[in-house]
Write a protein that holds these residues in place. Structure first.
Motif, short mmCIF file in Angstrom:
data_model
loop_
_atom_site.label_atom_id
_atom_site.label_comp_id
_atom_site.label_asym_id
_atom_site.label_seq_id
_atom_site.Cartn_x
_atom_site.Cartn_y
_atom_site.Cartn_z
N TYR A 6 50.68 39.40 28.31
CA TYR A 6 49.84 39.80 26.87
C TYR A 6 50.18 40.29 25.96
O TYR A 6 49.46 40.73 24.77
N HIS B 60 38.22 32.80 39.58
CA HIS B 60 38.67 33.43 38.53
C HIS B 60 37.02 34.80 38.84
O HIS B 60 37.57 35.73 38.57
N ALA C 83 34.25 40.75 38.46
CA ALA C 83 34.30 41.19 36.90
C ALA C 83 35.43 42.16 36.96
O ALA C 83 36.03 42.85 37.24
N THR C 84 36.25 42.36 35.32
CA THR C 84 37.02 42.73 35.16
C THR C 84 37.23 44.98 35.18
O THR C 84 38.41 45.34 35.59
N ASN C 85 36.09 45.21 35.40
CA ASN C 85 35.84 46.58 35.65
C ASN C 85 35.69 46.23 37.09
O ASN C 85 34.02 46.05 36.93
N ALA D 190 32.24 45.20 39.07
CA ALA D 190 31.93 43.65 39.91
C ALA D 190 31.27 43.43 40.46
O ALA D 190 31.04 45.22 41.51
N ARG E 49 37.40 42.55 43.29
CA ARG E 49 37.16 43.55 42.67
C ARG E 49 36.24 44.42 43.12
O ARG E 49 36.57 45.53 42.73
N ASN F 231 42.59 46.79 38.13
CA ASN F 231 41.24 46.21 39.43
C ASN F 231 42.32 44.76 39.81
O ASN F 231 41.26 43.93 39.74
N HIS G 292 44.77 39.97 38.49
CA HIS G 292 44.75 38.67 37.55
C HIS G 292 44.59 37.46 37.70
O HIS G 292 45.28 36.86 38.30
N ASP H 239 42.04 32.39 33.31
CA ASP H 239 40.59 31.91 32.77
C ASP H 239 40.12 30.88 32.38
O ASP H 239 39.14 30.01 31.74
#
Length: 146
Positions: free
Chosen positions: A52, A88, A93-95, A99, A105, A119, A122, A125
């Motif tokens: 990160y 991906h 969606a990340t949240n 999603a 997710r 979530n 990972h 992307d």
């Protein structure tokens, strides 16, 4: 001709804790993608700072670090044609609240009272991030042209 590519999937601590490892692997395999490498990892702050790197200076990074060190993760290297975009999209969606149902997710993620965004997974992307992330989590992995 489109060549196969590699991507990284990390089943995050909440995905491991809620026992979704097998379901995630099953989804990947049912799409016909190949599991190239698989291992359980206890993430360290050093590995997470590498992974990160673009988020280390963000105000939410301490919470992200706390979340990602709550327990072990499962790292998976997956290969296939256009696998980065496909996996991906499969993640959603990340949240997790945003999603779509049918995504990892959307089906397994949710919000929690402590405010941390948990979530489940990972996924890389794009090709450059996939290569970088695989080298962080699987330094022993050898990329082959296929």
């Amino acid at each position: 001709m489109v060549k196969d590519e590699y991507t990284l999937v990390l089943v995050k601590p909440d995905g491991v804790k809620t026992r979704h490892i097998g379901e995630i692997i099953t989804r990947i395999e049912r799409k016909g993608y190949k599991i190239e490498a698989l291992k359980m990892i206890q993430p360290t702050e050093e590995l997470l700072r590498q992974h990160y790197a673009d988020k280390v200076d963000k105000p939410f990074f301490p919470e992200l670090l706390e979340y990602m060190t709550e327990g072990p993760i499962v790292g998976i290297v997956v290969s296939g044609t256009n696998v980065i975009k496909a996996i991906h999209n499969m993640a959603g969606a990340t949240n997790p609240v945003e999603a779509e149902w049918g995504t990892i997710r959307g089906d397994y993620g949710r919000e929690w009272p402590d405010g941390n965004l948990r979530n489940i997974v990972h996924t890389s992307d794009e090709p450059s991030s996939a290569t970088k992330e695989i080298k962080i989590w699987f330094p022993e992995f050898e990329f082959t042209q296929g």
